[in-house]
Design an enzyme around this catalytic site. Structure first.
Site, PDB file in Angstrom:
ATOM      1  N   ASP A   1      -3.887   9.839 -47.221  1.00  0.00           N
ATOM      2  CA  ASP A   1      -4.089   9.001 -46.039  1.00  0.00           C
ATOM      3  C   ASP A   1      -2.999   9.301 -45.022  1.00  0.00           C
ATOM      4  O   ASP A   1      -1.994   9.961 -45.340  1.00  0.00           O
ATOM      5  CB  ASP A   1      -4.060   7.514 -46.417  1.00  0.00           C
TER       6      ASP A   1
ATOM      7  N   GLU B   1      -1.060   5.266 -49.169  1.00  0.00           N
ATOM      8  CA  GLU B   1       0.406   5.270 -49.119  1.00  0.00           C
ATOM      9  C   GLU B   1       0.942   4.644 -47.843  1.00  0.00           C
ATOM     10  O   GLU B   1       1.897   3.866 -47.873  1.00  0.00           O
ATOM     11  CB  GLU B   1       0.933   6.714 -49.262  1.00  0.00           C
TER      12      GLU B   1
ATOM     13  N   ARG C   1      15.398  -1.650 -44.100  1.00  0.00           N
ATOM     14  CA  ARG C   1      15.505  -0.566 -45.095  1.00  0.00           C
ATOM     15  C   ARG C   1      16.598  -0.948 -46.079  1.00  0.00           C
ATOM     16  O   ARG C   1      17.693  -1.361 -45.659  1.00  0.00           O
ATOM     17  CB  ARG C   1      15.861   0.746 -44.388  1.00  0.00           C
TER      18      ARG C   1
END
Lengths: 477, 477
Positions: free
Chosen positions: A104, A169, A347
């Site tokens: 994807d 993903e 993150r």
């Protein structure tokens, strides 16, 4: 250690059949397998079947594993694309390498600023432009081209191969982690090593091996002031506007002067930055000027290589991605949006934990919102979360990859970490207990997730050779 | 004062021919004359021609005045829709009333949350839903239905009529003000009164006459951190993100606790709020609970009628409309947007001046941005600006309108102001030196600029009667 003559034959074949290999990429890019947008869901299913057909034509045994439905916030559902499991070879005298990739892609529209149609592979100056060319259809096809080259040369592949190719993903790999866990004592039982090619070189010329990834945790901050959009002339002044609350809350996430995360406690679990790490970062082939130029800015947050890399890889960061529900088009609409959803993510690095960070973020934003005494409806939602990951760089898996790169490129690879998250890495390691390696083939300037994504023709073809050499060294080390 | 028998005949005709009049609105709504989006420019031109044909069929003499091209920020151009000037009657013994209206509409998509197709007129429970139904195609057609009713009854219209109908109101009426100025000693020379129906009643049942409007000044705040969108995994931490600067700057525009404008000097020219104003506001037919329910919120900025109305009409306010360039869709994209443009506007009241306010806003944001020491590119741009306006409520124009409403609805109108800006009001007054009247026919809950815009069937038909009676009283006062 040197390559065998047979592997050199495979290299020659790959060099001589570049156009065939590029045509495979052209066909794959043309499939609009955008996993984040449900209107393309059929294409994400089609792309999985497309790769199943290719793998079967090369002799692999394949199965599709259904993952059920995705539930959307609006109450609708759509089927998830199945995961493609493949197996090529079952010689008990050979080691078994499991390859993961995703089929994807990120959303892309020509109007976003692409120079060419994103779903049409176009070569210019040795660069193959197209959505998914480097993330991750190109690397997956480099594995396939490698197998094809072995087959056409009638040379046995030196290991057994297994494949786990997914179609979600870019939308959080919904259901994949559960599936991998369920394969622990069956499909994954005899796997010795895991290899993933879904990251990028540090620079433009020296290859790298990646042994660390940041995690990520994504948030929606929702503020609602009305049941419909309002005209700012007719209602402005009477309404406590949702956007006012939202921009205030978003502005409290980072220190406005240096961009550091301002949420209390979020930095507590970050490991101290060691001198060894500093030395490693100093040694890497990274040109901060080139990096700045590629981004197109005169000044980054930090001016020196060590700080730039450390803040990309081993410190957390917070990005505000945008606002859903507010006016976003060109022109000057005078609207008071009824409900706005701010979107940001953090993150994560060792030893931060997504659930712990989420709890701190949610508490902080609730506290900040309470201080406003706003009449509006307010909600913070933790969306996807994934933990950070670090690998062991001195095992057979990493040594084989180092030798492969040395033989293809004539240089030692940089040992790097990545700022992005590939949550499946951690899942594979935890489920199998085996070494996971990230072996990128794309260059630092490929522009994954960006406009004008590309893979260099040379990287695409050499990637096939690196994979062939890697399997060879896995079999002899 | 009472109406003549002839005017009562016109009323009966209007009542008996409702379906014809609604069909006119259906045809007009079906034209997607969205002026802010250049892809609909042909439709804004088509709608002007459509109304020219209608006016000519009713005996008016028409001309189209071209305004040249619109220059877009991307360097392209598109022709502006022409302005339609019409004239019906030139009896020097009659007074001349000039009617202004606009034929363009706000953007609308079913996906924005409409229950029905926005460009298809659909009646439900006595409400006529469709983009432009109340803003401003419905009111313009009420004038046309009024003329048609006089004609069909063979009754002479008691005044000479002139029309100025434009197709760019929702996009800043580019070129119109210049055109009106140029008509001062020709087309507009013999005009005695000006009437505009492009605003709304205060509540749901009692009609009003509007004698004041706020001005507006619209700003773009542009911050750029990169030459392309970046993946927050790969670049997050290295880049000083544009969104961080932008949300900080937007958060400094208002006091986060009460929504008051925080830009120094902006309130200096606001006239003091007098006891007389307070008394007038207290007398108005306005239900704050109904207003709150219509908006769909439990609590507004102020709880009492006087403060709600004062802050809608006679105090300035600031609205943040949205951000161009950031992620706006559903889902969880992990992008660092390269360039983001925050959009906000300030509604102005006497004696604020758009240029003076713009200078203060630009200085303030530049000062705030300088404090950040950000490496990013930064720019504040003043877009459209319009001054506030107040009329004299005791002249013939206003008295005729009061009598018209009294005769159609059996009640005195509320004397109101409006929070929105209709810049042309001020231009007409300054150019002609004559009285300008705002005579709304739509109800407070019509939802101009919003999803599910509508006009009540009753308001649409009664509007035609109010206009007929207004012209009658203009001719005899």
């Amino acid at each position: 250690m040197e390559l065998s003559e047979q592997i050199r034959q495979v290299f020659s074949y790959a060099d001589q059949h570049q156009e065939e290999h590029i045509n495979r990429l052209r066909e794959a890019v043309a499939i609009r397998s955008v996993s984040q947008q449900k209107e393309f869901r059929n294409e994400t299913i089609r792309v999985v079947n497309h790769f199943k057909t290719i793998l079967e034509s090369l002799g692999a045994t394949c199965q599709l594993r259904e993952l059920g439905n995705e539930d959307f916030p609006d109450g609708t559902k759509a089927p998830l694309p199945p995961v493609l499991l493949g197996q090529l070879g079952s010689d008990t005298n050979k080691r078994t390498v499991c390859v993961y990739g995703h089929l994807d892609v990120q959303p892309a529209l020509k109007e976003d600023g692409w120079n060419t149609e994103p779903f049409e592979l176009i070569e210019k100056d040795g660069k193959l432009f197209g959505r998914g060319s480097t993330d991750d259809k190109g690397p997956v096809l480099a594995w396939i081209n490698m197998i094809d080259s072995f087959k056409k040369c009638s040379i046995p592949i030196p290991v057994n191969l297994k494949f786990v190719f997914e179609g979600m993903e870019e939308a959080g790999s919904i259901g994949l982690h559960q599936l991998i866990k369920s394969l622990k004592s069956t499909f994954l039982k005899d796997v010795d090593y895991i290899c993933i090619s879904d990251s990028y070189w540090l620079g433009l010329s020296r290859p790298c091996i990646t042994y660390g990834l940041r995690g990520n945790v994504y948030f929606y901050v929702e503020v609602e002031c009305a049941k419909k959009d309002l005209h700012s002339g007719v209602y402005g002044g009477a309404v406590h506007e949702a956007m006012t609350d939202l921009v205030y809350l978003l502005s409290k996430l980072t220190d406005e002067k240096n961009g550091r995360i301002a949420i209390p406690g979020v930095m507590d679990q970050v490991r101290p930055f060691t001198n060894e790490e500093r030395t490693l970062l100093e040694s890497l082939d990274f040109d901060e000027c080139e990096y700045r130029e590629e981004i197109g800015t005169d000044k980054l947050r930090f001016g020196d290589k060590v700080n730039i890399l450390a803040h990309r890889w081993r410190f957390p960061c917070l990005s505000i991605h945008g606002i859903e529900g507010a006016f976003f088009g060109p022109g000057s609409k005078t609207v008071i949006p009824q409900k706005v959803i701010g979107k940001f993510s953090i993150r994560l690095v060792p030893d931060q934990d997504p659930d712990d960070i989420a709890a701190k973020v949610i508490k902080y934003l609730n506290d900040e919102f309470a201080k406003l005494h706003s009449p509006n409806k307010f909600k913070v939602i933790k969306m996807k979360g994934s933990r950070p990951w670090l690998g062991d760089t001195n095992d057979t898996n990493y040594n084989a990859a180092k030798l492969a790169i040395k033989n293809v490129y004539g240089t030692e690879p940089d040992m790097t970490r990545e700022g992005g998250s590939i949550p499946v890495t951690l899942t594979f390691q935890e489920v199998t207990g085996k070494s996971v390696l990230l072996l990128p083939i794309g260059s630092a300037d490929d522009g994954a997730h960006s406009q004008n994504e590309k893979i260099n023709r040379k990287n695409y073809i050499d990637g096939c050779k690196v994979f062939a050499a890697y399997l060879y060294f896995i079999s002899i080390l």
